[in-house]
Design an enzyme around this catalytic site. Structure first.
Site, PDB file in Angstrom:
ATOM      1  N   SER A 180       0.855  -1.193   0.000  1.00 48.47           N
ATOM      2  CA  SER A 180       0.000   0.000   0.000  1.00 48.47           C
ATOM      3  C   SER A 180       0.886   1.236   0.000  1.00 48.47           C
ATOM      4  O   SER A 180       0.999   1.961   0.985  1.00 48.47           O
ATOM      5  CB  SER A 180      -0.905  -0.006   1.228  1.00 48.47           C
ATOM      6  N   GLY A 182       0.811   4.211  -1.348  1.00 43.81           N
ATOM      7  CA  GLY A 182       0.268   5.538  -1.073  1.00 43.81           C
ATOM      8  C   GLY A 182       0.039   5.763   0.405  1.00 43.81           C
ATOM      9  O   GLY A 182       0.352   6.843   0.929  1.00 43.81           O
ATOM     10  N   ASP A 183      -0.484   4.769   1.083  1.00 44.43           N
ATOM     11  CA  ASP A 183      -0.692   4.894   2.521  1.00 44.43           C
ATOM     12  C   ASP A 183       0.631   5.116   3.249  1.00 44.43           C
ATOM     13  O   ASP A 183       0.731   5.965   4.130  1.00 44.43           O
ATOM     14  CB  ASP A 183      -1.347   3.615   3.070  1.00 44.43           C
ATOM     15  N   SER A 184       1.629   4.330   2.902  1.00 44.25           N
ATOM     16  CA  SER A 184       2.904   4.430   3.614  1.00 44.25           C
ATOM     17  C   SER A 184       3.571   5.773   3.350  1.00 44.25           C
ATOM     18  O   SER A 184       4.080   6.413   4.277  1.00 44.25           O
ATOM     19  CB  SER A 184       3.839   3.285   3.207  1.00 44.25           C
ATOM     20  N   GLY A 187       1.945   8.404   5.201  1.00 44.82           N
ATOM     21  CA  GLY A 187       2.325   8.321   6.605  1.00 44.82           C
ATOM     22  C   GLY A 187       3.662   8.991   6.882  1.00 44.82           C
ATOM     23  O   GLY A 187       3.823   9.693   7.893  1.00 44.82           O
TER      24      GLY A 187
END
Lengths: 413, 413
Positions: A180, A182-184, A187
């Site tokens: 994932s 984009g999530d990381s 973050g």
């Protein structure tokens, strides 16, 4: 033998962010990854979960009834439960906020407002709070309320179009990066924004609240290098290039006899001469079609086919050794097993054995970035649901056993 | 009409890092991206280049003799030239360091030492300096001296193995992500490390130097979610899954009639019911093989084939509209042209028109993360080689015109 059980490291210091306290109202990947990074750097993190727990507790493979990922994703965090829909929960969150420097959340935009946790309420509880919000598309704009799905956000960020073979070369779809991404990346940006705003607060001597707004789409879009300015000036649209690089050759993945993909980056004249010699065809480097990088790029299909045919006759580990001896940058495409065994990762504490009460001895990734040469082991591993309810509610809010029992009975915690 | 020419924004403030000064001894992507992020957040950045310039000035497409990428990559930076092999250059760097809070460099490990810019010399010039070093493999360990190539580092970080179709489904190699992902992610981590160390310095009231050590390989490896703990507990090795997600279905890219790839994420029961109805086959959602996510994952090949056949009969933009009207998360895989036209990116200043003296009106990406709702335009665009030699050498080091001329004659600047 584990090289460390969870504990502060030998210097007794948790990292540069020791002394910082962060509240996480997060779930899934992005906000929890942001706070994990802050915790890795020494911050104290309090994570608020619904009474049934963050769904990531169940994600991926299970070991002894628990997701191994959780051990890492929630390390260095204290986990408490709260049903945010209950009015009492709002007061508890605001009470906790008064003890925190930062809040990291990834609810849908506006959701915390609807729960009564407005910006005004948060700042009333803690006037110099840094609030970081992570969402699919950002906190404002015409698209802010679209449902956020990682694969959608990565595609809107422009990355999915590029993770493909050149147009016309296959009917297979463009690949997902496999994580994932984009999530990381969102973050990491959120962690950066939090610390930047906190630096300003310290520099000014306090009193300086801030709001950090990170979109998954924009985090991905930020990685596109020159694509936007090139489009804006020239109208050129960057296209996918499969395993290669459009401006350099040879550099690609080539399949060895045993099926292992080996990356070879021989895209300078001296490196290509070494590769040609190793292939037993030193004269290749003298041919006009391969004599310099520009020529090699024009004839990259023929070149890749020749290198591929050569590689296909040699087992991967042998091929790696030959290329290393010849001074040609190369490596197999590491699986997680290769990463886990890598001497460099091991030497730098990037792969380390950790004791987890739920799993026994297991492997954790180390802390990125390394600071002051330290590679601290986790101070704790991902705890069970509500493990820190008593400690946090008593320690920070002064609740007694009867008060906590009442909250539990009414389903607030 | 450009929405802004380079200038401080309306609040008169450059961002949360205003007041911070950073020296960049960087080249290529990673260190310059780190300082670009710091500059985007308000830091003053001084970039040192060799007299012939950073190679990125020539990378990618050209417009009016200049790489458009440079306008973005070196925005908000003052660029000076120095031949670091000359002894006078060392003294100039140390003089500049005495005026800086942080140094970001991405030479090969040990290279600055060999140029006389040892840690001791740097700290003698500025005792509370934060030094961030970005490299392929890190500043220590048995592998630190291996040559760093992005594609090699990304493969060692475990990502290249995952950007592929499932084993056995194609002879094509695993794709490169399409951008220098490892360099960029390492740059974000370096920015995070710099600001974290500077926060500690402020919190302690000064005097606290730090060294930040970011490896490209480790930055990539940090993105692998649960892969390492799952391997460590269960021995399972994560494998590539092409366009899909191994634990959810249907979610993939499907090719529309006009060749456009459209991502569809209908991997919940309600979403799949909507998709099945839209496809004119509502009974699909009732069939046992597609009735819940687990069943759909088991029969994903058949399911993807049916959705693909349906999508292949409809043009991409029509398909997007149908899916949006039906409430099914979907999007085309954005090209950079799609990104540039996106109303959400435009509304949030993530795609913005900027005046560049070398290019005229062009497009820049916005600042990630957004802080305090501000989307500041760049204060300046990437300057020409040595554009700020006089201003910096005079302003910070007090050199006069004759002194600068002498440096120029001896090839130092």
């Amino acid at each position: 033998m584990p090289d460390a059980t969870p504990s502060p490291d030998a210097t007794g210091e948790a990292g540069p962010l020791a002394g910082l306290r962060v509240l996480e109202l997060g779930h899934f990947v992005a906000a929890p990854f942001a706070t994990r990074l802050l915790g890795d750097l020494g911050a104290e993190v309090i994570k608020v979960e619904p009474p049934q727990g963050d769904p990531v507790r169940q994600w991926g493979a299970r070991h002894q009834g628990h997701a191994p990922w959780w051990s890492v994703h929630a390390r260095n965090k204290r986990c408490i439960t709260l049903d945010l829909k209950k009015p009492e929960a709002r007061e508890i969150v605001l009470g906790l906020i008064s003890h925190c420097d930062a809040l990291v959340e990834n609810f849908r935009p506006g959701q915390l407002d609807r729960l009564g946790l407005t910006r005004d309420a948060l700042l009333a509880a803690r006037p110099d709070l840094v609030i970081a919000r992570i969402s699919g598309y950002g906190q404002d704009g015409p698209g802010r309320d679209k449902p956020a799905f990682g694969v959608i956000g990565e595609a809107i960020g422009g990355l999915r179009h590029l993770t493909n073979h050149p147009p016309g070369s296959t009917d297979l779809p463009p690949v997902r990066v496999g994580v994932s991404l984009g999530d990381s990346v969102a973050g990491i940006y959120a962690a950066l924004g939090v610390v930047a705003a906190l630096w300003r607060r310290e520099r000014r001597g306090g009193g300086s609240a801030a709001e950090v707004d990170v979109a998954l789409t924009e985090s991905v879009f930020s990685l596109l290098e020159g694509a936007l300015p090139e489009f804006g000036t020239l109208g050129s649209i960057r296209q996918p290039t499969g395993g290669g690089i459009p401006t350099a050759a040879p550099t690609n993945a080539y399949r060895a006899r045993d099926g292992i993909w080996v990356l070879i980056a021989a895209n300078s004249d001296p490196l290509f001469r070494r590769l040609a010699a190793l292939m037993g065809q030193p004269s290749l480097a003298e041919e006009p079609r391969f004599a310099d990088n520009q020529a090699r790029v024009r004839h990259v299909a023929a070149l890749d086919a020749m290198i591929g045919a050569w590689a296909a006759g040699i087992d991967g580990s042998v091929l790696e050794g030959l290329l290393e001896d010849a001074g040609v940058p190369a490596t197999r495409a590491f699986t997680i097993a290769d990463c886990a065994a890598d001497p460099q990762f091991r030497a730098r504490g990037m792969v380390r054995e950790v004791e987890d009460p739920l799993h026994g001895t297991m492997l954790h990734p180390g802390v990125v970035p390394r600071i002051d040469g330290r590679s601290p082991p986790p101070r704790s591993t991902g705890p069970q649901i509500g493990a820190d309810n008593e400690a946090v509610l008593t320690g920070l809010l002064g609740l007694d056993a009867a008060g906590i029992a009442a909250l539990r009975e009414s389903g607030v915690v």
